[in-house]
Design a protein around this motif. Structure first.
Motif, PDB file in Angstrom:
ATOM      1  N   ASP A 114      -9.956 119.718 -27.374  1.00 37.43           N
ATOM      2  CA  ASP A 114     -10.477 121.053 -27.654  1.00 37.43           C
ATOM      3  C   ASP A 114      -9.345 121.925 -28.185  1.00 37.43           C
ATOM      4  OD1 ASP A 114     -12.103 123.228 -27.888  1.00 37.43           O
ATOM      5  OD2 ASP A 114     -12.580 123.409 -25.766  1.00 37.43           O
ATOM      6  N   ASN A 137     -14.432 119.005 -11.440  1.00 33.60           N
ATOM      7  CA  ASN A 137     -14.189 120.281 -12.101  1.00 33.60           C
ATOM      8  C   ASN A 137     -12.721 120.686 -12.045  1.00 33.60           C
ATOM      9  OD1 ASN A 137     -16.750 121.490 -13.187  1.00 33.60           O
ATOM     10  ND2 ASN A 137     -17.444 120.974 -11.133  1.00 33.60           N
ATOM     11  N   PRO A 161      -5.897 115.488 -28.351  1.00 34.45           N
ATOM     12  CA  PRO A 161      -6.460 116.752 -27.865  1.00 34.45           C
ATOM     13  C   PRO A 161      -7.966 116.785 -28.111  1.00 34.45           C
ATOM     14  CG  PRO A 161      -5.310 117.086 -29.945  1.00 34.45           C
ATOM     15  CD  PRO A 161      -5.021 115.683 -29.525  1.00 34.45           C
ATOM     16  N   ARG A 167     -13.920 122.860 -23.597  1.00 32.95           N
ATOM     17  CA  ARG A 167     -13.204 123.476 -22.479  1.00 32.95           C
ATOM     18  C   ARG A 167     -14.110 124.382 -21.661  1.00 32.95           C
ATOM     19  NH1 ARG A 167      -7.868 123.044 -22.004  1.00 32.95           N
ATOM     20  NH2 ARG A 167      -7.691 122.475 -24.201  1.00 32.95           N
ATOM     21  N   SER A 168     -15.245 124.804 -22.239  1.00 32.24           N
ATOM     22  CA  SER A 168     -16.156 125.697 -21.517  1.00 32.24           C
ATOM     23  C   SER A 168     -17.098 124.952 -20.583  1.00 32.24           C
ATOM     24  CB  SER A 168     -16.996 126.487 -22.530  1.00 32.24           C
ATOM     25  OG  SER A 168     -18.021 125.682 -23.100  1.00 32.24           O
ATOM     26  N   CYS A 169     -17.078 123.632 -20.594  1.00 31.68           N
ATOM     27  CA  CYS A 169     -18.062 122.855 -19.832  1.00 31.68           C
ATOM     28  C   CYS A 169     -17.717 122.814 -18.345  1.00 31.68           C
ATOM     29  CB  CYS A 169     -18.144 121.436 -20.380  1.00 31.68           C
ATOM     30  SG  CYS A 169     -18.691 121.350 -22.106  1.00 31.68           S
ATOM     31  N   THR A 189     -14.921 123.098 -31.282  1.00 36.40           N
ATOM     32  CA  THR A 189     -14.362 123.764 -30.113  1.00 36.40           C
ATOM     33  C   THR A 189     -15.485 124.030 -29.119  1.00 36.40           C
ATOM     34  OG1 THR A 189     -14.648 125.974 -31.083  1.00 36.40           O
ATOM     35  CG2 THR A 189     -12.544 124.876 -31.457  1.00 36.40           C
ATOM     36  N   LEU A 237      -8.883 117.055 -21.466  1.00 38.41           N
ATOM     37  CA  LEU A 237      -8.850 117.566 -22.831  1.00 38.41           C
ATOM     38  C   LEU A 237      -7.450 117.622 -23.425  1.00 38.41           C
ATOM     39  CD1 LEU A 237     -11.339 120.518 -22.252  1.00 38.41           C
ATOM     40  CD2 LEU A 237     -11.851 118.177 -22.942  1.00 38.41           C
ATOM     41  N   GLU A 238      -6.442 117.272 -22.625  1.00 37.44           N
ATOM     42  CA  GLU A 238      -5.067 117.387 -23.090  1.00 37.44           C
ATOM     43  C   GLU A 238      -4.602 116.114 -23.792  1.00 37.44           C
ATOM     44  OE1 GLU A 238      -3.507 120.204 -22.999  1.00 37.44           O
ATOM     45  OE2 GLU A 238      -5.141 121.162 -21.885  1.00 37.44           O
ATOM     46  N   TYR A 255     -11.051 118.337 -14.802  1.00 33.32           N
ATOM     47  CA  TYR A 255     -11.553 118.306 -16.175  1.00 33.32           C
ATOM     48  C   TYR A 255     -10.591 118.868 -17.220  1.00 33.32           C
ATOM     49  CZ  TYR A 255     -14.616 118.969 -20.172  1.00 33.32           C
ATOM     50  OH  TYR A 255     -15.164 118.958 -21.434  1.00 33.32           O
ATOM     51  N   PRO A 256      -9.883 119.978 -16.963  1.00 31.58           N
ATOM     52  CA  PRO A 256      -8.955 120.462 -17.999  1.00 31.58           C
ATOM     53  C   PRO A 256      -7.950 119.418 -18.460  1.00 31.58           C
ATOM     54  CG  PRO A 256      -9.251 122.140 -16.327  1.00 31.58           C
ATOM     55  CD  PRO A 256      -9.935 120.893 -15.801  1.00 31.58           C
ATOM     56  N   CYS A 270     -22.416 123.674 -20.633  1.00 25.13           N
ATOM     57  CA  CYS A 270     -21.363 124.152 -21.533  1.00 25.13           C
ATOM     58  C   CYS A 270     -21.757 125.526 -22.073  1.00 25.13           C
ATOM     59  CB  CYS A 270     -21.146 123.173 -22.679  1.00 25.13           C
ATOM     60  SG  CYS A 270     -20.721 121.496 -22.122  1.00 25.13           S
TER      61      CYS A 270
END
Length: 248
Positions: A68, A49, A66, A95-97, A92, A56-57, A52-53, A117
């Motif tokens: 998201d 966790n 990318p 990113r909420s997952c 989109t 997505l980059e 994870y961000p 998510c």
């Protein structure tokens, strides 16, 4: 490539391997390092966790895109009674997952991710023909799809390879199960070439029976999207030898 970015890539590898990983978020170098044994589910779930961000980059140096928002030129569904294509879709919501659990089996080289998510939005063009459970459906035009909570169970099979004397890991097979936990809103314009009565009946059915419809049609969409995330992952993983993040 800077040492901070290398640390971020190593942490990202934990998302797919559930071994030890290192995270060093570029904007906050004070974030602690995570080092986990493969059987320490609590530790690796926290580490996943945290990392994870970064998944997505985009990273032009290695060709990572990318995630998201994500762009899909074509998503195709060839189901038994329904055929559809989605074109130029923007997605989109990844990113909420959040990963509620992450389990790695070292002997079998498999990784299981239980993911919650908050919701997704999809917008683009569609072409559809066949039966939507009990109703005939056909049309093409603009579409939008909005979800709330979704659960994704993602099973990954890994492989090991050697390059320049170093050992690396990659994902070779993917299985996805998706479940809509809250209502999904479907809006497909120009169904039946604009025949409003027929179109309204299909949309009413789809939105009132959102879970059954989602179960019927969602797998090709999620498979395409998860494959794209994993493609990014493999690009990162090819830059990090196994001995930089595995705890003996």
């Amino acid at each position: 490539m800077s040492s901070e970015v290398q640390s971020a890539f190593a942490m990202f590898s934990l998302l797919l391997l559930l071994f030890c990983a290192i995270v060093n978020v570029l904007s906050n170098p004070a974030i602690p390092l995570y080092q986990c044994k493969s059987n320490d589910d609590a530790c690796v779930t926290r580490a996943v966790n945290a990392a994870y961000p970064l998944v997505l980059e985009a990273n032009p140096e290695i060709g990572a895109e990318p995630m998201d928002p994500m762009f899909q030129s074509v998503i195709e569904g060839n189901l038994s009674i329904l055929k559809f294509k989605l074109f130029n879709t923007t997605i989109t919501g990844f990113r909420s997952c959040v990963f509620e659990s992450a389990k790695y089996n070292e002997e079998q080289q498999t990784l299981k991710l239980d993911t919650l998510c908050a919701g997704f939005t999809l917008n683009g063009l569609y072409d559809i023909n066949g039966r939507l459970i009990i109703l005939p459906v056909e049309g093409n035009g603009d579409y939008s799809l909005t979800t709330k909570k979704f659960r994704l169970i993602i099973d990954l099979e890994l492989k090991t390879f050697t390059k320049d004397g170093k050992t690396y890991k990659n994902v070779k097979n993917i299985k996805v199960n998706a479940e809509a936990l809250e209502p999904v809103v479907y809006d497909f314009r120009n169904l039946f070439n604009g025949q409003k009565d027929l179109a309204d009946a299909v949309l009413k059915f789809a939105n009132e029976n959102w879970k059954e419809v989602a179960d019927e049609v969602q797998l090709p969409v999620f498979m395409a999207n998860v494959k794209k995330v994993v493609k990014n992952a493999n690009k990162y993983m090819k830059t990090i030898p196994v001995d930089e993040y595995i705890v003996e």
